[in-house]
Design an enzyme around this catalytic site. Structure first.
Site, short mmCIF file in Angstrom:
data_model
loop_
_atom_site.label_atom_id
_atom_site.label_comp_id
_atom_site.label_asym_id
_atom_site.label_seq_id
_atom_site.Cartn_x
_atom_site.Cartn_y
_atom_site.Cartn_z
N SER A 187 -18.02 95.52 -19.80
CA SER A 187 -16.74 95.09 -19.19
C SER A 187 -16.61 95.55 -17.74
O SER A 187 -17.22 96.54 -17.33
CB SER A 187 -15.57 95.59 -20.05
OG SER A 187 -15.64 96.98 -20.24
N LYS A 212 -19.96 99.01 -23.40
CA LYS A 212 -20.16 99.80 -22.19
C LYS A 212 -19.09 99.42 -21.18
O LYS A 212 -19.20 98.41 -20.49
CB LYS A 212 -21.55 99.55 -21.58
CG LYS A 212 -21.94 100.65 -20.63
CD LYS A 212 -22.76 100.19 -19.45
CE LYS A 212 -21.99 99.57 -18.35
NZ LYS A 212 -20.96 100.40 -17.70
N GLY A 265 -18.16 90.36 -15.32
CA GLY A 265 -18.50 91.16 -14.14
C GLY A 265 -19.08 90.24 -13.08
O GLY A 265 -18.81 89.03 -13.09
N SER A 266 -19.90 90.79 -12.21
CA SER A 266 -20.38 89.98 -11.10
C SER A 266 -21.56 89.09 -11.51
O SER A 266 -22.28 89.37 -12.47
CB SER A 266 -20.75 90.88 -9.93
OG SER A 266 -21.66 91.85 -10.36
N VAL A 269 -25.30 90.60 -11.59
CA VAL A 269 -25.59 91.48 -12.74
C VAL A 269 -25.82 90.63 -13.98
O VAL A 269 -26.77 90.84 -14.75
CB VAL A 269 -24.44 92.50 -12.97
CG1 VAL A 269 -24.63 93.24 -14.29
CG2 VAL A 269 -24.36 93.50 -11.82
N GLU A 293 -18.56 85.82 -18.11
CA GLU A 293 -17.57 85.30 -17.15
C GLU A 293 -17.75 86.13 -15.89
O GLU A 293 -17.68 87.36 -15.93
CB GLU A 293 -16.16 85.41 -17.71
CG GLU A 293 -15.96 84.70 -19.06
CD GLU A 293 -16.39 83.23 -19.10
OE1 GLU A 293 -16.43 82.58 -18.03
OE2 GLU A 293 -16.74 82.74 -20.18
N CYS A 327 -10.66 88.08 -10.55
CA CYS A 327 -11.70 87.06 -10.39
C CYS A 327 -11.07 85.75 -9.96
O CYS A 327 -11.71 84.91 -9.35
CB CYS A 327 -12.46 86.92 -11.69
SG CYS A 327 -11.35 86.89 -13.09
N GLU A 425 -18.05 86.32 -2.14
CA GLU A 425 -16.99 86.98 -2.90
C GLU A 425 -16.83 88.40 -2.35
O GLU A 425 -17.72 89.23 -2.49
CB GLU A 425 -17.32 87.03 -4.39
CG GLU A 425 -16.16 87.64 -5.20
CD GLU A 425 -16.46 87.84 -6.68
OE1 GLU A 425 -17.52 88.39 -7.02
OE2 GLU A 425 -15.60 87.45 -7.51
P1 NAD Z 1 -19.86 94.64 -11.83
O1 NAD Z 1 -20.76 93.47 -12.01
O2 NAD Z 1 -20.16 95.59 -10.75
O3 NAD Z 1 -19.80 95.49 -13.17
C1 NAD Z 1 -19.46 94.89 -14.40
C2 NAD Z 1 -20.05 95.72 -15.51
O4 NAD Z 1 -21.47 95.58 -15.45
C3 NAD Z 1 -19.77 97.21 -15.40
O5 NAD Z 1 -19.55 97.75 -16.67
C4 NAD Z 1 -21.05 97.75 -14.78
O6 NAD Z 1 -21.27 99.11 -15.07
C5 NAD Z 1 -22.06 96.86 -15.47
N1 NAD Z 1 -23.35 96.79 -14.81
C6 NAD Z 1 -23.64 96.90 -13.52
N2 NAD Z 1 -24.98 96.80 -13.34
C7 NAD Z 1 -25.52 96.60 -14.55
C8 NAD Z 1 -26.84 96.41 -15.06
N3 NAD Z 1 -27.90 96.40 -14.26
N4 NAD Z 1 -27.00 96.25 -16.39
C9 NAD Z 1 -25.94 96.26 -17.22
N5 NAD Z 1 -24.68 96.43 -16.80
C10 NAD Z 1 -24.47 96.59 -15.48
O7 NAD Z 1 -18.38 94.05 -11.67
P2 NAD Z 1 -17.01 94.83 -11.40
O8 NAD Z 1 -17.01 95.30 -9.99
O9 NAD Z 1 -16.71 95.79 -12.48
O10 NAD Z 1 -15.98 93.61 -11.55
C11 NAD Z 1 -15.80 92.68 -10.54
C12 NAD Z 1 -16.59 91.42 -10.79
O11 NAD Z 1 -16.25 90.88 -12.06
C13 NAD Z 1 -16.27 90.33 -9.79
O12 NAD Z 1 -17.44 89.64 -9.46
C14 NAD Z 1 -15.31 89.43 -10.55
O13 NAD Z 1 -15.24 88.11 -10.07
C15 NAD Z 1 -15.85 89.51 -11.93
N6 NAD Z 1 -14.85 89.19 -12.94
C16 NAD Z 1 -14.90 87.95 -13.50
C17 NAD Z 1 -13.97 87.59 -14.44
C18 NAD Z 1 -14.00 86.22 -15.07
O14 NAD Z 1 -13.28 86.00 -16.03
N7 NAD Z 1 -14.78 85.29 -14.55
C19 NAD Z 1 -12.98 88.49 -14.83
C20 NAD Z 1 -12.97 89.76 -14.25
C21 NAD Z 1 -13.92 90.10 -13.30
#
Ligand code: NAD
Length: 542
Positions: A187, A212, A265-266, A269, A293, A327, A425
């Site tokens: 998440s 996680k 997340g992004s 990733v 997402e 997002c 972004e």
């Molecule tokens: P992030 O991608 O940095 O992290 C998301 C999750 O991935 C975290 O738990 C992080 O620890 C984990 N992560 C990072 N590297 C990883 C790896 N190599 N392997 C496994 N897990 C890993 O994102 P963030 O900064 O927490 O959130 C912001 C991002 O999420 C933005 O890009 C946003 O657009 C997106 N987001 C999308 C939605 C949607 O519904 N489309 C909703 C919320 C956030």
């Protein structure tokens, strides 16, 4: 076992409380915030029935007060991640076989706990650790999470009721089995509700999960765990691990029982994880379900038939609520020349009126961005815009990280529709505007549609129904959540199922039956009441 077709209570959206001065909810949440601020949380890993504290202790701070430690959490090593998987698989047998009404009851109880005794704590934790103002916390950590639980229970029932036709002498059934293995939930920091829903939705459908959370959401994750426990979720059904995401993923994705990824997340990733799953594909017992997402570069497109004040308000709310860290937040807008002077005037006024500061003071509309890495990234774009000959900052542009990671809401105007802040972004309080010539309105759709890799949310403004129709068609694939005469944020469970396409995700629509269905592996059953006794079909007759 059930002796009746029970109906879960019909889901309705949780009413949003006002938190106006003098209301009891305001007093309660601010008192809770203060209490949390002045104490030290100690957050273990949750594996099976155990709370585990390791030698790797990490301090937590608030984005708006980063020198003040609010507590600690502990990181897992590879052996503990393996232990979490083993515990999940051990819990699976009982959990997958319990009647679905029991699962629904746990989540419905969690919803009621959150609507009542957990509300102030969940909101205060989200304010403190993720720097949300009280309203942003309320619509996320309280209302959306409650809605996820209640609507998902109803959708689960609807899915189970979806059954095939039967023909004479035959009874056909669909048995919605959980996946044969475990689901890995990862998440993001920005929504407490999403954090709960990522392990929650698969678990509702009878799966077990390793969750996680983001390092920057651990504080409210802990309250989610407590709430699930009080609601009666058995040990081992959701196992929570913190730590190095790459190491955790390496251990989890190497397991043959890995059956699904529920990620938010992004985009990069997610793509990396997908690739890793692909590389391991020959090792798995089943083809894993992959739901992600991801990022967005959400737009507001404006036609000259619209109202400048409405447009400015949509930009202000859509771009700057929660510091643009949704997002769905709008971060690029296309405004016709003839309306620009008015929109600009209102927008500059709005930005002037926005107060920036700690969520402890509810009059602050904008709080801090999540961490230093994010602050540095966003401000580097602002700095480049300050010296670019293609960009002008017309509002905001200031920032200061001495106490908290504060960035003023910033509006950039660019002459280049593909300028970097129109494309990348940033995930911060920065809106970039491209002003187009009124008669080029139709050509501007191409810019909206093709400038970025994303397709999450987007809004169009027009009072002309012909234009609305043309824009809706032209931008058909530019957004998974499309808004007409409204800001592109604030999707509500049960009303606007959420998710986007292209690099924004697999578009499985969180908080909808589409998402829940992904966590099942249906078994079709055909029962024939009187089986044939002669292999010869009539057509074989002489
Ligand atoms: P992030 O991608 O940095 O992290 C998301 C999750 O991935 C975290 O738990 C992080 O620890 C984990 N992560 C990072 N590297 C990883 C790896 N190599 N392997 C496994 N897990 C890993 O994102 P963030 O900064 O927490 O959130 C912001 C991002 O999420 C933005 O890009 C946003 O657009 C997106 N987001 C999308 C939605 C949607 O519904 N489309 C909703 C919320 C956030």
């Amino acid at each position: 076992m059930a002796k009746g077709f029970y109906n879960v209570p019909i889901a309705v959206n949780e009413p949003v409380k006002s938190y106006a001065p003098g209301t009891p909810e305001r007093e309660e949440v601010l008192a809770e915030y203060k209490k949390m601020y002045n104490s030290q949380a100690d957050i273990p890993l949750y594996i099976g029935s155990e709370e585990i504290r390791t030698g790797k202790k990490v301090a937590m701070t608030s984005p708006h007060d980063h020198k003040h430690v609010t507590g600690h959490y502990y990181e897992a090593d590879a052996a503990l991640v393996t232990k979490a998987i083993d515990n999940a698989l051990e819990a699976r047998e009982k959990w997958a076989n319990i009647s679905w009404q029991q699962r629904a009851a746990i989540f419905l109880k969690a919803a009621d706990l959150l609507a009542g005794p957990y509300r102030a704590r969940m909101n205060a934790a989200t304010m403190l650790a993720q720097s949300k103002n009280v309203m942003q916390a309320e619509i996320d950590a309280a209302c959306e999470m409650i809605d996820f639980f209640r609507f998902n229970a109803q959708y689960m029932q609807d899915i189970y009721c979806e059954q095939p036709e039967s023909s004479p002498g035959v009874w056909n059934r669909l048995d919605y089995r959980p996946l044969e293995g475990f689901v890995y939930a990862i998440s993001p920091f920005n929504f407490t509700s999403i954090a709960a829903n990522l392990p929650g939705a698969p678990v509702m459908m009878g799966n077990v999960s390793i969750w996680k959370p983001s390092d920057h959401q651990v504080y409210s994750a802990q309250i989610i765990v407590e709430m699930f426990k009080e609601a009666g979720l058995p040990d081992g059904v959701i196992n929570v691990v913190y730590g190095d995401p790459k190491m955790i993923s390496d251990v989890i994705l190497a397991r043959k029982e890995f059956a699904g990824l529920h990620f938010t997340g992004s985009s990069d990733v997610f793509k990396t994880l997908w690739k890793q799953i692909g590389e391991n594909i020959f090792n798995y017992n089943t083809y894993p379900k992959i739901v992600g997402e991801t990022g967005g570069k959400d737009f507001i497109w404006v036609h000259n038939s619209s109202d400048a004040k409405q447009v400015a308000t949509a930009i202000t709310r859509g771009s700057f609520e929660y510091q643009g860290q949704k997002c769905s937040a709008s971060s690029r807008a296309y405004i016709p020349q003839s309306m620009w002077a008015d929109v600009k005037k209102y927008l500059i006024q709005d930005v002037k009126d926005i107060k920036v500061g700690s969520p402890e003071d509810p009059s602050n509309f904008v709080n801090a961005v999540i961490h230093e890495g994010s602050f540095d990234k966003i401000t580097s774009y602002i700095d480049r815009a300050k010296t670019s000959n293609e960009a002008e900052i017309i509002a905001g542009g200031g920032y200061d990280k001495s106490v908290g990671y504060y960035i003023d809401p910033t509006v950039i105007v660019t002459t280049n529709a593909k300028y970097e802040t129109m494309v990348d972004e940033l995930f911060g309080p920065v809106m970039t505007i491209f002003v187009y010539e009124d008669d080029k309105w139709e050509e501007s759709f191409k810019l909206v549609d093709e400038s970025t890799q994303y397709a999450l949310t987007g809004a169009i403004f027009s009072t002309d129904r012909y234009i609305v129709e043309i824009a809706t068609k032209a931008l058909e694939n530019a957004a998974g959540n499309f808004y007409i005469n409204d800001k592109p944020t604030g999707a509500v469970v049960g009303q606007q199922p959420f998710g986007g396409g292209r690099a924004s995700g697999t578009n499985d629509k969180a908080g909808s039956p589409l998402n829940l269905t992904r966590w099942t592996s249906p078994r079709t059953m055909k029962e024939t009441f009187v089986a044939a006794k002669d292999f010869r079909y009539p057509f074989l007759g002489e």
